[in-house]
Design a protein around this motif. Structure first.
Motif, short mmCIF file in Angstrom:
data_model
loop_
_atom_site.label_atom_id
_atom_site.label_comp_id
_atom_site.label_asym_id
_atom_site.label_seq_id
_atom_site.Cartn_x
_atom_site.Cartn_y
_atom_site.Cartn_z
N ASP A 77 0.79 -1.23 0.00
CA ASP A 77 0.00 0.00 0.00
C ASP A 77 0.82 1.28 0.00
O ASP A 77 0.40 2.28 -0.57
CB ASP A 77 -0.92 0.04 1.23
CG ASP A 77 -1.93 -1.10 1.26
OD1 ASP A 77 -1.58 -2.23 0.84
OD2 ASP A 77 -3.05 -0.86 1.70
N PHE A 78 1.98 1.23 0.63
CA PHE A 78 2.75 2.46 0.82
C PHE A 78 4.10 2.40 0.11
O PHE A 78 4.72 1.35 0.03
CB PHE A 78 2.97 2.74 2.31
CG PHE A 78 1.70 3.06 3.03
CD1 PHE A 78 1.22 4.36 3.08
CD2 PHE A 78 0.96 2.06 3.63
CE1 PHE A 78 0.04 4.66 3.72
CE2 PHE A 78 -0.23 2.35 4.29
CZ PHE A 78 -0.69 3.65 4.33
N LYS A 88 0.85 6.70 0.40
CA LYS A 88 0.08 5.59 -0.15
C LYS A 88 0.26 5.60 -1.67
O LYS A 88 0.17 6.64 -2.30
CB LYS A 88 -1.39 5.70 0.21
CG LYS A 88 -2.18 4.50 -0.26
CD LYS A 88 -3.41 4.26 0.55
CE LYS A 88 -4.08 3.00 0.03
NZ LYS A 88 -4.87 2.34 0.96
#
Length: 181
Positions: A77-78, A88
């Motif tokens: 996600d990051f 993100k």
């Protein structure tokens, strides 16, 4: 354009090229089956039926490679920045990609619990993580780190990827393997 927006634009322009270069699709990673050894003292092998087993293996591998369905890849996600998860990664620009179905890793169970031997699983065939891009002063080249895994916590690779802007388009110029597990 802000530094952050510039970096996102560059990353978006090379992301699919990076995935194509480092993706570890667990469905096609396995070596062909070996013939069963009947007599360990003599080393003679029983090859009866082996041709059919090998033919089935190669047919399965070819069908996976020719499959036109989108390949499910989990993307962390990051974007990592010195082990700090601060940005993100926006997968929206890739939602209509014809080859890959990118989904956030947070949608799936923790990677180490995946059964990588289950080829028909609804789990992704692999994972990708990306770091922040470190550009040169003139912003004509950059370096980032990326990793790819087949899931299950049993196989993975790390990379240092150099990208360059040539004639207004960003592309990978060099990939160096940095670790293997």
């Amino acid at each position: 354009m802000s530094e952050s927006d510039f970096e996102k634009e560059v990353l978006n322009s090379v992301f699919v090229e990076i995935v194509d270069s480092i993706n570890m699709d667990r469905r096609i990673m396995y070596p062909p089956p070996s013939p069963k050894i009947v007599n360990f003292k003599t080393g003679q092998t029983d090859t009866i039926g082996y041709h059919a087993i090998l033919k089935k293996y190669w047919h399965e591998q070819d069908s996976i490679k020719k499959d036109k369905n989108r390949i499910l890849i989990a993307v962390y996600d990051f974007i990592e920045n010195n082990k700090i998860k601060d940005d993100k990664f926006d997968l929206t620009p890739f939602k209509n990609n014809k080859k890959y179905d990118f989904q956030y890793m947070s949608k799936f169970p923790e990677e180490r619990f995946w059964d990588i031997n289950d080829k028909k699983s609804s789990l992704p065939v692999g994972t990708i993580s990306i770091s922040k891009i470190h550009f040169n002063k003139t912003k004509t080249s950059g370096i980032l780190k990326a990793s790819a895994s087949c899931g299950g916590g049993r196989c993975g690779r790390g990379f240092e990827i150099t990208i360059k802007n040539k004639s207004g388009e960003w592309h990978i110029s060099k990939i160096i393997d940095t670790w293997v597990s």
